[in-house]
Scaffold this active site. Structure first.
Site, PDB file in Angstrom:
ATOM      1  N   LYS A  39       1.078  -1.495   0.069  1.00  9.60           N
ATOM      2  CA  LYS A  39      -0.009   0.040   0.030  1.00  9.60           C
ATOM      3  C   LYS A  39       0.853   1.314   0.076  1.00  9.60           C
ATOM      4  O   LYS A  39       0.590   2.227  -0.448  1.00  9.60           O
ATOM      5  CB  LYS A  39      -0.810  -0.095   1.232  1.00  9.60           C
ATOM      6  CG  LYS A  39      -1.705   1.157   1.392  1.00  9.60           C
ATOM      7  CD  LYS A  39      -2.754   1.612   0.314  1.00  9.60           C
ATOM      8  CE  LYS A  39      -3.897   2.529   0.310  1.00  9.60           C
ATOM      9  NZ  LYS A  39      -3.239   3.613   0.852  1.00  9.60           N
TER      10      LYS A  39
ATOM     11  N   HIS B  97       1.986   1.910  -3.525  1.00  2.39           N
ATOM     12  CA  HIS B  97       0.936   2.215  -4.022  1.00  2.39           C
ATOM     13  C   HIS B  97       0.796   3.691  -3.949  1.00  2.39           C
ATOM     14  O   HIS B  97       0.545   4.723  -4.917  1.00  2.39           O
ATOM     15  CB  HIS B  97      -0.395   1.614  -3.590  1.00  2.39           C
ATOM     16  CG  HIS B  97      -1.777   2.062  -4.276  1.00  2.39           C
ATOM     17  ND1 HIS B  97      -2.239   3.357  -3.663  1.00  2.39           N
ATOM     18  CD2 HIS B  97      -2.645   1.916  -5.017  1.00  2.39           C
ATOM     19  CE1 HIS B  97      -3.262   3.954  -3.885  1.00  2.39           C
ATOM     20  NE2 HIS B  97      -3.703   2.925  -4.982  1.00  2.39           N
ATOM     21  N   ASN B  98       0.757   4.197  -2.867  1.00  2.00           N
ATOM     22  CA  ASN B  98       0.621   5.646  -2.593  1.00  2.00           C
ATOM     23  C   ASN B  98       1.991   6.383  -3.119  1.00  2.00           C
ATOM     24  O   ASN B  98       1.712   7.616  -3.623  1.00  2.00           O
ATOM     25  CB  ASN B  98       0.695   5.933  -1.044  1.00  2.00           C
ATOM     26  CG  ASN B  98      -0.801   5.662  -0.481  1.00  2.00           C
ATOM     27  OD1 ASN B  98      -1.570   4.695  -0.995  1.00  2.00           O
ATOM     28  ND2 ASN B  98      -1.485   6.511   0.314  1.00  2.00           N
TER      29      ASN B  98
ATOM     30  N   GLU C 239       0.926   6.844  -6.559  1.00  2.00           N
ATOM     31  CA  GLU C 239      -0.289   7.869  -6.612  1.00  2.00           C
ATOM     32  C   GLU C 239       0.282   9.136  -6.822  1.00  2.00           C
ATOM     33  O   GLU C 239       0.013  10.000  -7.475  1.00  2.00           O
ATOM     34  CB  GLU C 239      -1.069   7.466  -5.469  1.00  2.00           C
ATOM     35  CG  GLU C 239      -2.010   8.426  -5.181  1.00  2.00           C
ATOM     36  CD  GLU C 239      -2.691   8.215  -3.781  1.00  2.00           C
ATOM     37  OE1 GLU C 239      -3.011   7.259  -3.510  1.00  2.00           O
ATOM     38  OE2 GLU C 239      -3.032   9.160  -2.999  1.00  2.00           O
TER      39      GLU C 239
HETATM   40  C1  6PG Z   1      -6.041   5.624  -1.242  1.00  2.00           C
HETATM   41  C2  6PG Z   1      -5.159   6.876  -0.659  1.00  2.00           C
HETATM   42  C3  6PG Z   1      -5.527   7.279   0.714  1.00  2.00           C
HETATM   43  C4  6PG Z   1      -4.674   8.485   1.029  1.00  2.00           C
HETATM   44  C5  6PG Z   1      -5.125   9.689   0.262  1.00  2.00           C
HETATM   45  C6  6PG Z   1      -4.353  10.752   0.841  1.00  2.00           C
HETATM   46  O1  6PG Z   1      -5.260   4.665  -1.587  1.00  2.00           O
HETATM   47  O2  6PG Z   1      -7.211   5.540  -1.100  1.00  2.00           O
HETATM   48  O3  6PG Z   1      -3.771   6.578  -1.092  1.00  2.00           O
HETATM   49  O4  6PG Z   1      -4.680   5.995   1.369  1.00  2.00           O
HETATM   50  O5  6PG Z   1      -4.586   8.744   2.378  1.00  2.00           O
HETATM   51  O6  6PG Z   1      -4.813   9.643  -0.935  1.00  2.00           O
HETATM   52  O7  6PG Z   1      -3.011  10.955   0.998  1.00  2.00           O
HETATM   53  P1  6PG Z   1      -2.107  12.091   1.214  1.00  2.00           P
HETATM   54  O8  6PG Z   1      -2.756  13.149   2.228  1.00  2.00           O
HETATM   55  O9  6PG Z   1      -0.908  11.910   1.523  1.00  2.00           O
HETATM   56  O10 6PG Z   1      -1.969  12.827  -0.582  1.00  2.00           O
END
Ligand code: 6PG
Length: 467
Positions: A182, A185-186, A189
């Site tokens: 995860k 993943h982030n 992201e």
């Molecule tokens: C997800 C997201 C989530 C994350 C937000 C905010 O996979 O649903 O990654 O878990 O908390 O996107 O992340 P930031 O505040 O670090 O941008």
């Protein structure tokens, strides 16, 4: 047995927890719910409508434990960090030895490793998909002992998103494996978002396009190789109008990005393991830089804004789109390299094709390209993604467009740090003869660190003393 007997418990009725509880209830399971602030439980039950009959409101943790059928499983959806440890301690004191605690928050996987090491049944699951995903089908990356995962898998797979009939809920490995996946993943992201934002900046400042026009471009890209949730929402937000001012919403949002830290963790882990995750690092740095608003304004008055405007036709939308494709391939190549390094460092066997598969639906980075990645990684799970037949071909087709985009952006003072990092990575990965021979000479000169020779085995030193 008490007629409230719940199939699972859930603590933490914030946005994610509340939506997850409703999702579980809607899938036919009975959920016992608890929240530290009791009023929140009342509000939640009130809003649950017809699903109330599937929910058991518990004012205390003791009540929650009594309400669940043994062997129990309790999901924690509370802020990552010490709160998780507090709840684990409270729950353990009340639970039977084979009851499972499931941390579904965005935990640092090192914490999950530590928590799992206590030996008591514990799962750390990464849940992605935001509010909507939690309610209607997230992507779930599980970690912990397989026997424990298997016990709750029927519930987790029922509530997860599915990709053409395959549930996006997968066990990744022991301990913190799920949270590690995860975290990466982030990081991805952040990079996906940053590269789209760079394309937005090039269109806004380099081409003079209005938000609605940019939204239309994103919409067009969302029909091809770049089809993804993030592209889709970028189109939607670009076209949105602020009801108060009638201005495009994008024009009224302050350009200072927040972050909760998971992207940064990805970059930190990459550095720890010596993996070049430069696209992700650039995205994290760009968020950090965005928050220096006053400094940026001062910089603009000191140095003047860069010219920015490109000549008409100098860069086409197709070229920019291809640059994004190439940048995305570089980013995911690095992400999967990092996953491979994490797997080796923590004695996991992270299932690379399965990771690509679990990201195909439900999560924030879901995209068409992830299916191609799942196929490429299934053919050769250990290969570097950019060297797979499919993505090598795509890189050959798009790399000159990435180069053109990055060089035009650089010439015009349009910041494109993540795309640039992707291009540099590509160029370094295709350079048989790098410049590290000079680095080695320097190291040997000042520190006698030695170097390898091209023409002989072993460690050697330069003739520095004699020069
Ligand atoms: C997800 C997201 C989530 C994350 C937000 C905010 O996979 O649903 O990654 O878990 O908390 O996107 O992340 P930031 O505040 O670090 O941008």
């Amino acid at each position: 047995m008490d007629n409230h007997a719940a199939d699972i418990g859930l603590i933490g009725l914030g946005t994610m927890g509340a939506n997850l509880a409703l999702n579980i209830a809607e899938n036919g399971f009975r959920v016992a719910v608890h929240n530290r602030t009791v009023e929140k439980i009342e509000g939640f039950m009130h809003d649950a409508g017809p699903l109330t009959s599937q929910l058991v409101a518990c004012d205390t943790v003791e009540e929650l434990i009594r309400a669940i059928k043994p062997p129990r499983a309790v999901i924690l959806m509370v802020p990552a960090g010490p709160v998780v440890d507090e709840y684990i301690a409270t729950l353990r004191a009340l639970m039977d030895d084979d009851d499972i605690v499931i941390d579904a928050g965005n935990a640092n996987f090192q914490d999950t490793n530590r928590r799992a090491a206590s030996g008591a049944p514990f799962l750390g699951i990464g849940v992605s998909g935001g509010e909507e995903g939690a309610r209607f089908g997230p992507s779930i990356m599980g970690g912990g002992r397989k026997v424990h995962w298997d016990r709750v898998a029927p519930i987790l797979q029922a509530i997860a998103a599915d990709y053409q009939g395959t549930p996006c809920a997968t066990w990744m490995g022991e301990g913190g494996a799920g949270h590690a996946v995860k975290t990466v993943h982030n990081g991805i992201e952040y990079a996906d978002m940053q590269m789209i934002a760079e394309a937005y900046g090039i269109m806004r400042d380099g081409m003079g396009l209005q938000p609605a026009q940019i939204g239309a471009v994103f919409e067009g890209w969302n029909t091809g190789a770049l089809k993804s949730y993030l592209m889709e929402i970028s189109a939607t937000v670009s076209k949105a109008v602020d009801p108060q001012t009638n201005a495009p919403v994008l024009d009224i949002i302050l350009d200072r990005a927040g972050q909760k830290g998971t992207g940064r963790w990805t970059a930190i882990e990459a550095q720890h393991l010596g993996v070049p995750a430069t696209v992700i690092e650039a995205a994290v740095a760009a968020r950090n830089l965005s928050s220096r608003l006053e400094m940026r304004i001062k910089g603009e008055s000191l140095f003047g804004a860069a010219p920015q405007r490109l000549a008409d036709g100098q860069l086409t939308i197709d070229t920019l789109g291809n640059a994004l494709i190439a940048g995305k391939i570089m980013c995911y190549t690095q992400g999967f390299e990092l996953l491979a390094a994490l797997s080796a460092a923590h004695n996991w066997t992270l299932p690379m094709p399965e990771i690509a598969k679990v990201w195909r639906e439900g999560c924030i980075i879901r995209s068409t390209m992830l299916n191609d990645m799942a196929n490429a990684l299934s053919e050769s799970p250990d290969a570097n993604l950019m060297f797979s037949d499919f993505f090598a071909r795509l890189m050959r087709e798009t790399q000159t467009d990435l180069r053109q985009t990055v060089s035009l952006a650089a010439q015009s003072g349009l910041p494109a740090p993540a795309l640039s990092a992707g291009l540099s990575y590509f160029d370094m990965m295709r350079t048989g003869q790098s410049t590290a021979n000079l680095i080695q000479a320097q190291r040997d000169f000042f520190g006698a660190h030695g170097f390898e020779r091209r023409d002989a085995e072993g460690a050697h030193h330069g003739p520095w003393g004699s020069n």
